[in-house]
Design a protein around this motif. Structure first.
Motif, short mmCIF file in Angstrom:
data_model
loop_
_atom_site.label_atom_id
_atom_site.label_comp_id
_atom_site.label_asym_id
_atom_site.label_seq_id
_atom_site.Cartn_x
_atom_site.Cartn_y
_atom_site.Cartn_z
N ALA A 11 -7.64 3.82 -4.99
CA ALA A 11 -8.35 3.53 -3.75
C ALA A 11 -9.70 2.87 -4.00
O ALA A 11 -10.25 2.19 -3.12
N GLU B 206 0.85 -1.19 0.00
CA GLU B 206 0.00 0.00 0.00
C GLU B 206 0.88 1.23 0.00
O GLU B 206 1.80 1.36 0.82
N GLU C 82 -3.97 10.28 -2.31
CA GLU C 82 -4.67 9.03 -2.61
C GLU C 82 -3.80 7.82 -2.33
O GLU C 82 -2.61 7.80 -2.64
N LYS C 83 -4.40 6.79 -1.74
CA LYS C 83 -3.69 5.55 -1.50
C LYS C 83 -3.87 4.61 -2.68
O LYS C 83 -4.93 4.57 -3.30
#
Length: 550
Positions: free
Chosen positions: A115, A77, A83-84
Motif C-alpha cells: 500500500a 488491486e 492490506e491492499k
C-alpha cells in the motif's frame, strides 16, 4: 523497453554465410506456437476473489515503420489480509526476422507493491527457443533483504540476496509520471530494479517542452521527456552516458503516449486494443541481423589470416576510448581533431608466443585471471559430467606433430572439439548455458563461446567470453557483425579462440569491446557494451594497412 533490447541482442550473434546454411525454421515455429498459446491464455484471464482491474493498456511497437510487436499491461488491486496491494503485469512480444528467418521473443514482468508503494515481490520471465528463464525476487521483511532466485526450465539454479529494497520498483518510470506529471524544465532521478541486469539502477528524466507530436492517429500537443538509464549503481548526477537512452511524450495527466529508444529506433505507441497493438494480417518484415550489421568500405581476402589491421573508428556521440577494450592486442589512438574519432590497431595473437610478441604485448594490460575465471557458474558448468566428458575427449584431437606447448595444444584441441561437436547452427537459440549447448549441439556464437569456456575451465585453464565485432560478408558485402568468442589464459596472458571458426587463432578481424566471466546474476550484462554502440558506430579500414600472415 530495456529488457526487449537486451533480449534482441542475445539473438544477434554470428552472421557468417556458413552458419546461414545450417539454420532451421523448426525452433522459430515452435516458439511462435508457444507465444500464441500464452497469448490466448493471458487474454482469457479474469481476476477472482478480492481483485479489481485498475487499468489496462496496450502498446504497439514499430521499427522503421514496420510493426514488430506489442506490450500488454494490466494493473490489479488486490487484498492480502487487511492490506491492499497493486499487481502490475507487463507482457512483451516481438515477431521479427533474422537473416530472413522468422523468430519470436516473449518477455513478462510481474511487480507486486504494498500500500506504500514498496516492492513486495517480482517475477520476470523470458521464452527463448524452448528454454524458460525466470528471475524472481521477494522482499523478506524479517531479514530485511531482497531474495533473488534464477530458474531455468523450472529448476532453481541460483539464490542470492540483496540488502536493498529500493524506492521505485521495476516499473517506476510510468508510475512516477502518472502520480506526479512532469513539468517543462523539471529533472527527476528514480532508482528502479533492472529485471535484466538484476540490480538497482538510476533512471534520469529530463522534461523538455510541449510540442506537437505525431501519433498513430493524428497529432497531439505533448511534453517531450529525455530518459537515460544507467548501467550500474552510480550516485545520482554521475554522467555515465547510460545504457538505454530514449525519449517519450506524455499528456497533462502524465500518461506516456509515445516512446522512441535511441538504440534500435523502436517507436512505441499507446493504442486502444489488442487488434491495434498486434496486426496479425502482415508477416514479420523487420530483419534484426541486417539492421545491426556495420557496413565496411573494403573487403578482406583472408580475414582470419590477418596479422594486423588498422581501423578508423567514428561514433555519432561519445569517445571511442570509452567503448573499446584497450590492452593486449588492441591499441587505440584518439584523433587530435575530433574526439569522436580514433585509430584502432588490432594485432593477431598466435601460438606459440615468441619473445618479441611478449615484449610488445603486455599481459598485465588485460589483467590476470580472477578466481571467478576458473570456477563453475550457472552458465559455465565446468564440473558437469557432460562438460568433463567432452573436455576429456578433446585430448584425442591433439596433434602429435604440433610444436606448441602442451597447454596450447590442449587449448587448440578444446576449440576443435566444440567446432566439431556443435552440429546445428541456429539463429533462434538465444543465450543457452554450456550444458544446454552441449546437450542440444545447437547454437550460434554465444553457445560456441560458453561451451569452449566451460571445457577450458574443466581442463584447468582460466577462461572467459569476449564480446565485440567480427568481419564477415553478408549478401556478398563486407560488414562487421556483433559476435562472441572465448579467451583462455595461456603462457601468462589471455589468448583468444573462436570455436565457430576452429582454426586455433583468430587474426586481426575480431574487435573486442569487453569480456565477462559470466559469474553475475544475469549473462545479459555481457551485451551492454554492444547495446551502447548500436546504431552509433562507423568503421573503415585502408587495405594498405592490412598485414596478412605469411
Amino acid at each position: 523497453m530495456g529488457i526487449l533490447l537486451l533480449l534482441l541482442l542475445t539473438f544477434n550473434g554470428c552472421s557468417s554465410e556458413e552458419f546461414r546454411k545450417h539454420d532451421s525454421l523448426e525452433t522459430a515455429e515452435a516458439d511462435q506456437a508457444q507465444v500464441d498459446r500464452a497469448s490466448e491464455k493471458e487474454n482469457n484471464q479474469v481476476p477472482t476473489g478480492n481483485q479489481e482491474v485498475v487499468s489496462e493498456k496496450w502498446l504497439a511497437h514499430y521499427i522503421n515503420g514496420q510493426q514488430v510487436g506489442y506490450d500488454h499491461e494490466t494493473q490489479i488491486e488486490q487484498s492480502s489480509g487487511k492490506e491492499k496491494q497493486l499487481l502490475t503485469t507487463q507482457t512483451s512480444k516481438l515477431q521479427l526476422l533474422r537473416d530472413g528467418q522468422p523468430f519470436s521473443i516473449e518477455a513478462k514482468v510481474e511487480e507486486l507493491l504494498d500500500a506504500n508503494g514498496q516492492l513486495v515481490s517480482f517475477v520476470t520471465s523470458t521464452k527463448m527457443s524452448g528454454v524458460d528463464l525466470v528471475y524472481q525476487g521477494k522482499w523478506l521483511e524479517k531479514e530485511e533483504t531482497l531474495q533473488l532466485q534464477i530458474l531455468r526450465s523450472g529448476q532453481v539454479t541460483k539464490t542470492t540476496n540483496i540488502a536493498d529494497r529500493g524506492e521505485d520498483g521495476l516499473l517506476g518510470v510510468d508510475r512516477s509520471c502518472r502520480d506526479q506529471p512532469l513539468k517543462p524544465g523539471e529533472q527527476r532521478v528514480l532508482r528502479v530494479f533492472d529485471p535484466v541486469l538484476l540490480h538497482w539502477v538510476f533512471v534520469y528524466l529530463d522534461a523538455q517542452s510541449w510540442e506537437t507530436t505525431k501519433l498513430l492517429k493524428g497529432e497531439k500537443r505533448l511534453l517531450r521527456v529525455k530518459m537515460r538509464h544507467s548501467s550500474n549503481l552510480l550516485e545520482p548526477g554521475n554522467k555515465d552516458g547510460g545504457v538505454f537512452r530514449a525519449e517519450f511524450w506524455i499528456d497533462k495527466e502524465g500518461e506516456i503516449l509515445k516512446t522512441v529508444d535511441a538504440t534500435m529506433g523502436m517507436t512505441s505507441y499507446l493504442v486502444d486494443s489488442l487488434e491495434e497493438a498486434n496486426d496479425t494480417t502482415k508477416p514479420p518484415s523487420f530483419d534484426l541481423l541486417q539492421a545491426t550489421l556495420i557496413r565496411l568500405n573494403a573487403r578482406l581476402d583472408r580475414p582470419f589470416q590477418t596479422q594486423s589491421m588498422v581501423y578508423a573508428i567514428e561514433l555519432k556521440d561519445g569517445k571511442p576510448a570509452d567503448f573499446f577494450a584497450i590492452g593486449g592486442n588492441q591499441t587505440l589512438e584518439p584523433s587530435a581533431d575530433n574526439p569522436q574519432k580514433a585509430k584502432l590497431t588490432v594485432r593477431a595473437v598466435s601460438l606459440p608466443i615468441n619473445s618479441k610478441e611478449r615484449e610488445s604485448i603486455s599481459a598485465g594490460e588485460e589483467g590476470e585471471p580472477s578466481p571467478a575465471d576458473s570456477q563453475p557458474n550457472d552458465w559455465l558448468q565446468s564440473k558437469d559430467p557432460k562438460i568433463r566428458e567432452l573436455a576429456e575427449a578433446a585430448k584425442k584431437l591433439i596433434s602429435p606433430e604440433s610444436e606448441l606447448t602442451e597447454d596450447a595444444q590442449l587449448a587448440v584441441a578444446l576449440e576443435k572439439q566444440v567446432y566439431r561437436w556443435m552440429t546445428t547452427r541456429n539463429y533462434s537459440q538465444g543465450f543457452a548455458s554450456a550444458v544446454e549447448a552441449a546437450n542440444s549441439r545447437t547454437g550460434d556464437c554465444t553457445e560456441h563461446a560458453v561451451l569452449l569456456a566451460a571445457l577450458a575451465r574443466a581442463s584447468g585453464f582460466p577462461a572467459r567470453v569476449a564480446a565485440g565485432l567480427v568481419y564477415t560478408e553478408h549478401k556478398n558485402r563486407p560488414v562487421m557483425a556483433y559476435h562472441m568468442w572465448t579467451e583462455i589464459w595461456l603462457d601468462g596472458r589471455w589468448i583468444p579462440f573462436d570455436a565457430t571458426i576452429g582454426q586455433g587463432e583468430i587474426g586481426a578481424a575480431h574487435i573486442k569491446l569487453a569480456e565477462s566471466d559470466l559469474a553475475g546474476n544475469s549473462p545479459m550484462a555481457a551485451f551492454l557494451p554492444i547495446v551502447k554502440l548500436m546504431q552509433r558506430l562507423k568503421i573503415e579500414f585502408s587495405e594498405n594497412e592490412v598485414l596478412y600472415k605469411k
